[in-house]
Design a protein around this motif. Sequence first.
Motif, PDB file in Angstrom:
ATOM      1  N   LEU A  37      27.870   9.229  11.750  1.00 49.84           N
ATOM      2  CA  LEU A  37      28.629   7.916  11.327  1.00 49.84           C
ATOM      3  C   LEU A  37      28.707   7.220  12.678  1.00 49.84           C
ATOM      4  O   LEU A  37      28.707   6.023  12.450  1.00 49.84           O
ATOM      5  CB  LEU A  37      30.129   8.543  10.940  1.00 49.84           C
ATOM      6  N   ALA A  41      27.626   3.219  12.813  1.00 49.96           N
ATOM      7  CA  ALA A  41      28.434   2.203  13.401  1.00 49.96           C
ATOM      8  C   ALA A  41      27.416   1.486  14.391  1.00 49.96           C
ATOM      9  O   ALA A  41      27.774   0.129  14.621  1.00 49.96           O
ATOM     10  CB  ALA A  41      29.634   2.694  14.146  1.00 49.96           C
ATOM     11  N   LEU A  48      28.357  -1.021   3.876  1.00 50.84           N
ATOM     12  CA  LEU A  48      28.197   0.455   3.945  1.00 50.84           C
ATOM     13  C   LEU A  48      28.604   0.801   2.435  1.00 50.84           C
ATOM     14  O   LEU A  48      29.316   0.674   1.628  1.00 50.84           O
ATOM     15  CB  LEU A  48      29.182   1.077   4.855  1.00 50.84           C
ATOM     16  N   LEU A 108      35.249   8.914   6.721  1.00 55.31           N
ATOM     17  CA  LEU A 108      35.352   7.589   7.214  1.00 55.31           C
ATOM     18  C   LEU A 108      36.655   7.380   7.795  1.00 55.31           C
ATOM     19  O   LEU A 108      36.818   6.824   8.896  1.00 55.31           O
ATOM     20  CB  LEU A 108      34.922   6.542   6.300  1.00 55.31           C
ATOM     21  N   THR A 111      36.865   9.209  11.242  1.00 60.28           N
ATOM     22  CA  THR A 111      36.285   8.550  12.280  1.00 60.28           C
ATOM     23  C   THR A 111      36.670   6.973  12.516  1.00 60.28           C
ATOM     24  O   THR A 111      36.192   6.396  13.476  1.00 60.28           O
ATOM     25  CB  THR A 111      34.565   8.504  11.943  1.00 60.28           C
ATOM     26  N   TRP A 113      36.315   4.325  10.569  1.00 59.68           N
ATOM     27  CA  TRP A 113      35.537   3.317  10.247  1.00 59.68           C
ATOM     28  C   TRP A 113      36.069   1.893   9.939  1.00 59.68           C
ATOM     29  O   TRP A 113      36.997   1.893   9.225  1.00 59.68           O
ATOM     30  CB  TRP A 113      34.807   3.746   8.901  1.00 59.68           C
ATOM     31  N   VAL A 118      33.055  -1.339   2.554  1.00 58.43           N
ATOM     32  CA  VAL A 118      32.445  -0.172   2.013  1.00 58.43           C
ATOM     33  C   VAL A 118      32.416  -0.124   0.337  1.00 58.43           C
ATOM     34  O   VAL A 118      33.560  -0.597  -0.045  1.00 58.43           O
ATOM     35  CB  VAL A 118      33.375   1.072   2.586  1.00 58.43           C
TER      36      VAL A 118
END
Length: 241
Positions: A37, A41, A48, A108, A111, A113, A118
């Motif tokens: 991931l 990024a 995404l 996601l 982390t 995101w 998305v």
Amino acid sequence: MLVAAAVCPCPPLLVPEVAAGAAPELDAARAACTDALGVLAAARPDRLVVVGPAPDTGPRAYPAGTRGSFRGFGVELDVCLGTDEAPGGEPQPGTELPYGLAVGAWLLWRTGWAVAPVEGLGVGEHLPPERCAALGRDVAARAPRVALLVLGDASACRTLKAPGYLDERAAPFDAEAGRALGAADVAALAALDPGLARELKVSGRAPWQVLAGAAGGTALTGALLYEDAPYGVGYVAAAWS
């Protein structure tokens, strides 16, 4: 145009709350997913698309904010696709994310995101390879810079205690799939046999072939980040950039 892709396994056991006492056994897989991931990024995509296995043939679109749940695994944990909002209550049957996309939503969230909008896309095991390829081309054309989070597992037939029991064809299939995913070998992914994949209980075949379609004509290179078969199920993580 596709600018990056992350390939991750999607067993619910990847979520520590679901795995409970067995959670440390998949720490390396979680770390590999985090690294993959990070590659997405770094590519700074405009959009995404999270592609994962679905219980029906599909394709089926899931907009940002679609909810998923791990309650079916005995854990009161809910997720929202592409948002860090904590959903309240239990999702209505038929409207929630399939388990693979729910794992993607959890990755996601885990982390943090926040790079690009998305959306989700579910594809089932009966979707033909040529339809997967066409779908991938369509996805790649949705924005100037598209990234994919591709979810799916390899065979579930690697050992006697595997969900699909032992099948001698499983290890060679997984080895070729892992090699192709690590090398960004679009032709090899497109050539995976859907019939054999179904017999070996491979949930990643259709999502991987969507990736192959999306990556056609690009010069992306791949890196294999993780490959193992705990519990007799093949898990692969890779990054394309």
